[in-house]
Design an enzyme around this catalytic site. Structure first.
Site, PDB file in Angstrom:
ATOM      1  N   LYS A 175      -6.586   0.224  -0.904  1.00 46.10           N
ATOM      2  CA  LYS A 175      -6.496   1.094   0.270  1.00 46.10           C
ATOM      3  C   LYS A 175      -6.182   2.503  -0.218  1.00 46.10           C
ATOM      4  O   LYS A 175      -5.155   2.739  -0.845  1.00 46.10           O
ATOM      5  CB  LYS A 175      -5.400   0.600   1.210  1.00 46.10           C
ATOM      6  CG  LYS A 175      -5.207   1.521   2.413  1.00 46.10           C
ATOM      7  CD  LYS A 175      -4.234   0.939   3.392  1.00 46.10           C
ATOM      8  CE  LYS A 175      -3.997   1.889   4.547  1.00 46.10           C
ATOM      9  NZ  LYS A 175      -3.085   1.314   5.542  1.00 46.10           N
ATOM     10  N   LYS A 219     -10.781  -0.194   1.538  1.00 47.26           N
ATOM     11  CA  LYS A 219     -10.637   0.644   2.726  1.00 47.26           C
ATOM     12  C   LYS A 219     -10.410   2.082   2.303  1.00 47.26           C
ATOM     13  O   LYS A 219      -9.565   2.311   1.440  1.00 47.26           O
ATOM     14  CB  LYS A 219      -9.446   0.138   3.533  1.00 47.26           C
ATOM     15  CG  LYS A 219      -9.139   0.972   4.752  1.00 47.26           C
ATOM     16  CD  LYS A 219      -7.889   0.493   5.400  1.00 47.26           C
ATOM     17  CE  LYS A 219      -7.563   1.468   6.519  1.00 47.26           C
ATOM     18  NZ  LYS A 219      -6.251   1.310   7.021  1.00 47.26           N
TER      19      LYS A 219
HETATM   20  C1  PBG Z   1      -1.517   0.982   8.772  1.00 46.41           C
HETATM   21  C2  PBG Z   1      -2.967   1.137   8.867  1.00 46.41           C
HETATM   22  C3  PBG Z   1      -3.733   2.315   8.926  1.00 46.41           C
HETATM   23  C4  PBG Z   1      -5.052   1.908   9.131  1.00 46.41           C
HETATM   24  C5  PBG Z   1      -5.057   0.528   9.143  1.00 46.41           C
HETATM   25  N1  PBG Z   1      -3.760   0.072   8.959  1.00 46.41           N
HETATM   26  C6  PBG Z   1      -3.324   3.737   8.902  1.00 46.41           C
HETATM   27  C7  PBG Z   1      -2.864   4.372   7.672  1.00 46.41           C
HETATM   28  O1  PBG Z   1      -2.709   3.760   6.607  1.00 46.41           O
HETATM   29  O2  PBG Z   1      -2.581   5.560   7.766  1.00 46.41           O
HETATM   30  C8  PBG Z   1      -6.232   2.824   9.295  1.00 46.41           C
HETATM   31  C9  PBG Z   1      -7.334   2.279  10.143  1.00 46.41           C
HETATM   32  C10 PBG Z   1      -8.381   3.274  10.537  1.00 46.41           C
HETATM   33  O3  PBG Z   1      -8.332   4.464  10.240  1.00 46.41           O
HETATM   34  O4  PBG Z   1      -9.316   2.820  11.222  1.00 46.41           O
HETATM   35  N2  PBG Z   1      -0.937   1.327   7.565  1.00 46.41           N
END
Ligand code: PBG
Length: 326
Positions: free
Chosen positions: A196, A249
């Site tokens: 991520k 992601k």
């Molecule tokens: C929580 C989380 C996030 C997203 C999914 N889980 C936000 C982040 O990490 O700032 C992002 C999902 C999206 O942008 O569609 N940590």
């Protein structure tokens, strides 16, 4: 090797039936997971400004929504919660009667076969908006793990079919695995947000979830966008800690990461087509600058072609309808 004029690549493109016959990648509603934002309160179903076509929904209004989702052939939803109140340690995340926990129960009553996956993170529940707890001015890895484990367990106890830790703390997959196993939930899988990245494409989500960090940013725990070997190490560690599904992601700026992950691991690979990827197409379509359906299906097909088995996307319902229309 033969070339033109013996070879004419256009022969197999000449009609839709030819194109159908030689298509290498096919997208299906079964590949898609639809994210849902559950809010505190009752009688709420409000469109999310930064995610047109997606809604903030309270637990009591979930039944028709999930019946529709299941009816479209979508197999799973991913839950996020927006609690009434936040605090320094994200208490709402592991509250037995929290928004997500109540949402899980409501969904399981209305659509028992729809798989319920929960996002396990603290950022929607902390007043500072970070994904862990702060100790001495830093997000403390090891102390955050206990809270994440408690959150995952509370989701599973409420009936979640799978948990998806998204916080990017080190060791959280192993810690959650042990917690679930110790409490008799060894059959519940974990989908790790393994690679991520600290991405600008989460902007619309943070508005939807009210989880923008109040100070600083997430670069101390999320991955640095230029790195791909590091992503493979993250995925390797999550696999060793027992992750059942490995996620990359965001998706579109990281298709190479998806392809490398597919080649390296035999686990199912998931890719998150994040909020910014959705919102920018929505905005351009509103301006009349591109066709949403064409652009969205092309993006989703590209993510699958890159190597993803599972795609988490805000287009899941629309895409299922478009695919059914043929
Ligand atoms: C929580 C989380 C996030 C997203 C999914 N889980 C936000 C982040 O990490 O700032 C992002 C999902 C999206 O942008 O569609 N940590």
């Amino acid at each position: 090797m033969a070339t033109f004029p013996t070879v004419r690549m256009r022969r197999l493109r000449d009609a839709e039936s030819w194109r159908d016959l030689v298509r290498e990648t096919t997208l299906s509603a079964r590949d898609l997971v639809y994210p849902l934002f559950i809010v505190h309160g009752s009688g709420v179903r409000g469109e999310i400004g930064s995610l047109p076509g997606c809604y903030h929904i309270s637990a009591d209004r979930l039944a028709p929504e999930v019946e529709e989702i299941a009816g479209l052939g979508i197999r799973a939803v991913l839950l996020f919660g927006i609690p009434a109140t936040k605090d320094g340690v994200g208490t709402g995340a592991y509250d037995r009667y929290g928004v997500v926990q109540e949402g899980i129960r409501a969904i399981k009553r209305a659509a028992p076969d729809l798989l319920v996956i929960t996002d396990v993170c603290l950022c929607e529940y902390t007043d500072h908006g970070h994904c862990g707890v702060f100790i001495d001015g830093k997000v403390d890895n090891d102390r955050s793990l206990d809270l994440l484990c408690g959150t995952a367990l509370s989701h599973v106890e409420a009936g979640a079919d799978m948990v998806a830790p998204s916080d990017m703390m080190d060791g959280r997959v192993g810690a959650i695995r042990r917690t679930l196993d110790d409490h008799g939930h060894s059959g519940v899988p974990i989908m790790a947000y393994a690679a991520k990245y600290a991405s600008a494409f989460y902007g619309p989500f943070r508005e939807a979830a009210g989880s923008t960090p109040q100070f600083g940013d997430r670069r101390g725990y999320q991955m640095d966008p230029p790195n791909v070997r590091e992503a493979l190490r993250e995925m390797e560690l999550d696999a060793l800690e027992g992750a059942d599904i490995l996620m990359v992601k965001p998706a579109l700026a990281y298709l190479d990461v998806i392809t490398r992950a597919r080649a390296r691991f035999d686990h199912p690979i998931a890719a998150y087509n994040v909020s910014g990827e959705y919102a920018m197409v929505k905005a351009a379509a509103r301006m009349g600058w591109l066709d949403e359906r064409g652009a969205a299906l092309e993006m989703l097909t590209g993510i699958k072609r890159a190597g993803a088995d599972i795609i988490l996307t805000y287009w899941a319902k629309d895409a299922a309808r478009w695919l059914a229309e043929g």
